[in-house]
Design an enzyme around this catalytic site. Sequence first.
Site, mmCIF file in Angstrom:
data_model
loop_
_atom_site.group_PDB
_atom_site.id
_atom_site.type_symbol
_atom_site.label_atom_id
_atom_site.label_comp_id
_atom_site.label_asym_id
_atom_site.label_seq_id
_atom_site.Cartn_x
_atom_site.Cartn_y
_atom_site.Cartn_z
ATOM 1 N N CYS A 141 -4.840 2.530 -3.577
ATOM 2 C CA CYS A 141 -3.576 3.026 -3.007
ATOM 3 C C CYS A 141 -2.446 2.024 -3.210
ATOM 4 C CB CYS A 141 -3.717 3.363 -1.524
ATOM 5 S SG CYS A 141 -4.834 4.715 -1.214
ATOM 6 N N GLN A 191 -4.276 -5.125 7.089
ATOM 7 C CA GLN A 191 -5.328 -6.018 6.573
ATOM 8 C C GLN A 191 -5.340 -7.385 7.245
ATOM 9 O OE1 GLN A 191 -7.712 -4.903 5.046
ATOM 10 N NE2 GLN A 191 -6.921 -3.018 4.164
ATOM 11 N N HIS A 193 0.878 -1.178 0.000
ATOM 12 C CA HIS A 193 0.000 0.000 0.000
ATOM 13 C C HIS A 193 0.918 1.233 0.000
ATOM 14 C CE1 HIS A 193 -2.743 2.962 1.855
ATOM 15 N NE2 HIS A 193 -3.734 2.170 1.532
ATOM 16 N N ASP A 201 3.340 -4.216 8.158
ATOM 17 C CA ASP A 201 2.084 -3.499 7.957
ATOM 18 C C ASP A 201 0.959 -4.525 8.110
ATOM 19 O OD1 ASP A 201 -0.227 -2.433 6.956
ATOM 20 O OD2 ASP A 201 0.644 -1.685 5.085
ATOM 21 N N LYS A 253 -10.320 -0.981 10.774
ATOM 22 C CA LYS A 253 -10.440 -2.045 9.764
ATOM 23 C C LYS A 253 -10.803 -3.356 10.468
ATOM 24 C CE LYS A 253 -7.265 0.273 6.565
ATOM 25 N NZ LYS A 253 -8.049 0.505 5.353
HETATM 26 C C1 PLP Z 1 -2.172 -2.823 3.557
HETATM 27 C C2 PLP Z 1 -2.567 -1.456 4.006
HETATM 28 N N1 PLP Z 1 -1.661 -0.654 4.597
HETATM 29 C C3 PLP Z 1 -1.965 0.565 5.034
HETATM 30 C C4 PLP Z 1 -3.217 1.079 4.899
HETATM 31 C C5 PLP Z 1 -3.525 2.445 5.417
HETATM 32 O O1 PLP Z 1 -4.468 2.387 6.434
HETATM 33 P P1 PLP Z 1 -5.074 3.736 7.025
HETATM 34 O O2 PLP Z 1 -5.783 4.397 5.881
HETATM 35 O O3 PLP Z 1 -6.006 3.303 8.098
HETATM 36 O O4 PLP Z 1 -3.917 4.525 7.491
HETATM 37 C C6 PLP Z 1 -4.197 0.318 4.274
HETATM 38 C C7 PLP Z 1 -5.551 0.854 4.047
HETATM 39 O O5 PLP Z 1 -6.331 0.356 3.283
HETATM 40 C C8 PLP Z 1 -3.872 -0.984 3.834
HETATM 41 O O6 PLP Z 1 -4.771 -1.761 3.244
#
Ligand code: PLP
Length: 399
Positions: A356, A193, A114, A190, A216
């Site tokens: 993203c 998900q 992401h 990270d 999430k």
């Molecule tokens: C794999 C991953 N990393 C980071 C993020 C960023 O999350 P946030 O928008 O809550 O900061 C997301 C959001 O969809 C994500 O799917």
Amino acid sequence: MKIPDDVRKDIPLTSEVIYFDSTATSLTPKPVVEAMEEYYLRYRANVHRGVHRLSQIATHRYEESRKVVAEFINAKFEEIVFTRNTSESLNLVALGLEHIFRPGDKIVTTPYEHHSDLLPWQRLAKRKGLKLEFIEGDDEGNLDLGDAERKIRGARLVAVQHVSNALGVIHEVEELGKLAEEEGAIFVVDAAQSAGHMEVDVKKLHADFLAFSGHKGPMGPTGIGVLYISEEFFEAFEPPLIGGGTIEDVSLDDYKLTEPPERFEAGTPNIGGAIGLAAGIRYIQRIGLDKIEEQEHKLVKRITEGLDELEIPWYGPRDLKKHAGVVSFNVPPLHPHDVAAILDEHNIMVRSGHHCALPVMKKLGINGTVRASFHVYNSVEEVETFLGVMEELVKSLRG
Ligand SMILES: Cc1ncc(COP(=O)(O)O)c(C=O)c1O
């Protein structure tokens, strides 16, 4: 708990729409709203600095929430820092470690990240003259573990997502963490998900830093996130934000920082958010992560079978053991946004676009996907309804 019926009873929106957008943000069960309502209506006060009763209760509940989060990911209480979201957590890691990097140091990540787990490393690499390398992988998102071993050799930091929000692939984070540890590289995960959908254990993953969002998988509110900082980094990690709450002593020309976790939480935190997040985690724990995984697996199996029957191309691993509850697909020649708009007309909420993850889209040579993503409150009947709409759609397109 009967899955998904009992969960659906706790989430009024599930009786109004078919919500297939939990990767972006989850629906909220009543116990989360009630815990936050209790804070706002019964003991609303700031934390840490008050002697009065309300502040004492608020502080107790806020810190109790930290304990819930710590146990949830097998961390220590002091290793949990509340942030706004995964993006903020990952940015903080890059900023707080910036001073330890030397020109030529290597950071390793994957092409599937992401943007929130890519841009902070890109910027750090530019600022400090670092090498940024990517572990090879295929179009399904499967990583080449041989290449991972080669690239991680000599790395200073390795950052990977646990689950891809664009392809749904579950990465071999444990193995990558072991490789990073053997190399003495800092390992950043990270878990945006995965947390709340499957087990996330910082020890098993060999994580030095781990980030996730409350809104999430854990079904908490927006505006609250978590950064796990291994106690081994309490000294090396320089808090990017300092000020109120982070100090032990201050004079006009100097300061002494206090102990973690306060050292890493400048200013008034999102108190209600942390309390809501803990309520979400408790709710998830009552259901059981194994039940959540089982339900999501059932949904992924049915939706991918159905898409195959309709000859609608979908992305991510064909091996469904490696496929989390996120299924991206396309209905050529329609633009993903048009498909999402049509589904909305049928009361089905899906996401469309690049999610993203533009490098993933570029790798696949597409401009975006339609993405159906699940949580434990989704039912097989909802997937059948969705497939019925898709069947009508392809019929009208193909004549
Ligand atoms: C794999 C991953 N990393 C980071 C993020 C960023 O999350 P946030 O928008 O809550 O900061 C997301 C959001 O969809 C994500 O799917």
